[in-house]
Design an enzyme around this catalytic site. Structure first.
Site: not given
Length: 679
Positions: A375-376, A523, A551, A570
């Site tokens: 994830d970005k 993202t 995702k 996160d």
């Protein structure tokens, strides 16, 4: 929930919370896990205490220490039998239950092997007490139960506890909401009582109570915890909003349109539940060894008995003792500790280095990682805005003074971009009066006699004739968020802000690439932002503006290609993918939901710790293999000797010597597990 459930509703809000069942189920699972940990500990303590008199009363132990005449008394065999019976029933019941489950599922493993050993030892020894010629195995039974209980207790404390991801998701929804009445007034009600069609007031800084659309008002809503979008999204009349997201400086009147199964959070809950339910876990190595040993123990014992009784013509008691010895020795004490001890040590090592291992099976899979999906926001980047560009359009102002003016006004705002600008200022803040915030436009304040504004480019273009969007389009095309600084409605400069990339990110990607591990970035941010970050850190595979289900779907696609996939994230939006991946890695500074959905947590929020995971996983697996060989490998020699292969040469492995070998194996396994700290 269906609308017709609420037909005729007016002023009565008594609908049950959306996720009540899910929360209850997860609490039950958590309580059950805690109960099992306490239960194994309690059974171990009781059994270990009773084992002491069992050892004292066992003839083999008495003979070993030469105290036979000092301890023997009338009825001592029956006292020994009674104590051993308590251990067998109370301490052995978890294994007997596990044996039942394994046999009913046609999957014999550790529980089957333990049950064969303790049941054989108990039944045979009981028969000896009541008259059958032979030797008693009660002390072997007691110590075996003790070691297996402590092994399972250690293991259960080391593996992942019950996931609370769904509870954390539900907790994002506020408990109360401001329900608007027909006369325009508002009344505070329980959020779970809202229905589709209700209108609520969302004040600045509050979380939205449910999904819906903006009926009136304007504000910037922080959706980062749900969508991954780093910058707050401007919301105006007609825009969709998501329950659980945080309202900014403005007030919103929202018409509720998504509750129950239709809500965004409910859909994420379902994605997490499905991903956790379909996760494929690495089979326990000790269980596989136990499966083989079970077959060896049963068929070896029966074979030995038949040979000595039918072919060799020995007495039945001798043949039976050979069978029992084989079956008891085939279940080494060390096998119950081989994996748990390594798990305990590796878990401790990981914790000291900021790696919290929540799922052992997934952690073992980390050594085989072939692809890492990042994830970005908050993972590759810090999730905080920093100044990337500072443009001055008026020669009368320096860059430092431009920043000082902007930061002084922004210091009165809680917007993430405002906070990023303030953090970048090294000089003192100037005094600001008459501060005001206009949602969707910017913030304004008086510094001395000057009216300072920090506004959006679109507002600046309308407010000032000397400003053209062309001057900042290049920055915006690179994914930079730009604010314009006004002095008395005149444009004097622009500040470009972007999510700061973690300093460890690029080296991490480079190292993974050199190892032949594929890297991907997903993202919720727009394509421009994603491309800028990807180019800077060296990732070529990028998917932007993705939703949580996309995702997890991408992880499925990679797994469908035969890749072992690690997902690092996160946010709440990462939870389904974290749960579905072969190895889910959560950045510790992220949300509780992401952490609870992951298998491993990086406490230091450092992407380079992925390498620490790989290294520790490989070392741990190596120690497990070594310990399994030490634990079960001696059977290659012990079982044939116990069966009497060398009986004609006068070599016969008795229970006492077999127990000594088991003890030695246990000591070696314990020492070898500790050596993992040196590696």
């Amino acid at each position: 929930m269906k609308n017709d459930i609420h037909a005729g509703h007016e002023g009565h809000h008594n609908v049950q919370p959306l996720s009540h069942a899910e929360k209850h189920s997860k609490h039950q699972h958590h309580d059950h896990h805690e109960h099992m940990v306490r239960d194994f500990k309690r059974r171990f303590v009781v059994s270990a205490a009773i084992t002491i008199p069992v050892l004292i009363l066992s003839p083999a132990v008495q003979t070993l220490f030469g105290v036979v005449e000092l301890i023997q008394f009338a009825g001592d065999k029956f006292a020994l039998w009674f104590l051993a019976s308590v251990i067998f029933v109370y301490g052995g019941v978890p294994f007997l239950r596990g044996f039942k489950d394994e046999i009913s599922g046609f999957n014999p493993g550790m529980m089957t092997l333990i049950t064969v050993a303790i049941s054989t030892a108990y039944v045979y020894s009981s028969a000896v007490v009541f008259g059958l010629p032979g030797k008693m195995f009660f002390w072997e039974l007691a110590t075996l139960v003790d070691v297996m209980l402590v092994g399972h207790w250690i293991e259960m404390r080391s593996v992942m506890g019950a996931s609370e991801a769904l509870k954390k998701l539900a907790d994002l929804i506020p408990s109360t909401a401001h329900l608007l009445q027909h006369d325009g007034s508002s009344v505070e009600v329980n959020t779970e009582s809202l229905r589709n069609g209700d209108t609520v007031l969302v004040k600045p800084g509050e979380r939205l109570p449910a999904d819906g659309s903006v009926k009136s008002g304007a504000s910037a809503v922080n959706e980062s915890m749900l969508t991954g979008e780093s910058a707050p999204i401007e919301k105006r009349t007609g825009d969709e909003v998501i329950g659980g997201t945080v309202n900014g400086d403005g007030s919103l009147i929202v018409t509720i349109s998504g509750i129950g199964d239709d809500s965004f959070i409910s859909q994420v809950v379902e994605l997490v539940r499905q991903a956790q339910a379909t996760r494929s876990r690495t089979q326990d190595l000790a269980n596989r060894a136990a499966t083989w040993l079970t077959g060896v123990a049963v068929f070896g014992g029966i074979g030995a008995a038949l040979y000595w009784y039918v072919i060799a013509g020995m007495e039945f008691s001798f043949a039976l003792e050979r069978a029992v010895t084989v079956m008891v020795i085939a279940c080494p004490h060390a096998l119950g500790l081989a994996v748990p001890l390594v798990v305990s040590v590796s878990t401790s090592i990981g914790a000291k280095n900021g790696l919290l291992i929540r799922d052992r099976g997934a952690f073992e899979s980390a050594r085989r990682i072939q692809a890492v999906v990042f994830d970005k926001t908050g993972t590759l980047t810090t999730g905080e805005f920093g100044i990337s560009d500072l443009l001055v359009f008026d020669r009368n102002y320096s860059a430092d003074y431009l920043l000082q003016l902007a930061a002084s006004v922004e210091s009165h705002s809680q917007h993430p971009i405002a906070q990023g600008i303030v953090k970048a200022l090294e000089a003192e803040l100037l005094s600001v009066s008459e501060f005001r915030s206009i949602p969707g436009q910017g913030v304004f304040g008086m510094i001395g006699d000057y009216n300072i504004g920090v506004v959006s480019p679109s507002f600046a273009e309308q407010a000032s004739k000397d400003f053209s969007m062309g001057t900042i389009e290049a920055l915006q095309s690179e994914g930079v968020t730009v604010v314009i600084v006004l002095v008395n409605s005149r444009v004097i400069g622009a500040i470009g802000c972007s999510d700061k990339i973690r300093p460890e990110t690029k080296p991490t990607i480079d190292k993974l690439t050199r190892l032949g591990i594929r890297t991907y970035m997903l993202t919720g941010d727009n394509q421009h932002v994603a491309n800028r970050v990807a180019e800077e850190i060296g990732i070529t595979e990028v998917r932007a503006e993705v939703l949580p289900d996309q995702k997890s779907q991408f992880v499925k696609e990679l797994q469908g290609k035969g890749l072992t996939v690690a997902m690092t994230g996160d946010g709440v939006n990462d939870a389904p993918a974290l749960a579905l991946a072969d190895v889910g890695i959560a950045i510790g500074a992220g949300t509780d939901v992401a952490i609870e959905s992951a298998d491993i947590v990086l406490v230091k929020s450092n992407p380079s710790d992925v390498f620490s995971i790989l290294s520790l996983s490989k070392a741990t697996y190596s120690k497990m293999i070594q310990n399994l060989w030490w634990a079960a490998g001696y059977n290659i020699v012990a079982i044939p000797l116990a069966a009497g292969v060398l009986y004609s040469q006068g070599i016969l492995l008795g229970p006492a010597f077999g127990a000594a070998l088991m003890s030695l194996s246990t000591v070696i396994v314990a020492i070898n597990a500790r050596l993992l700290r040196i590696q």
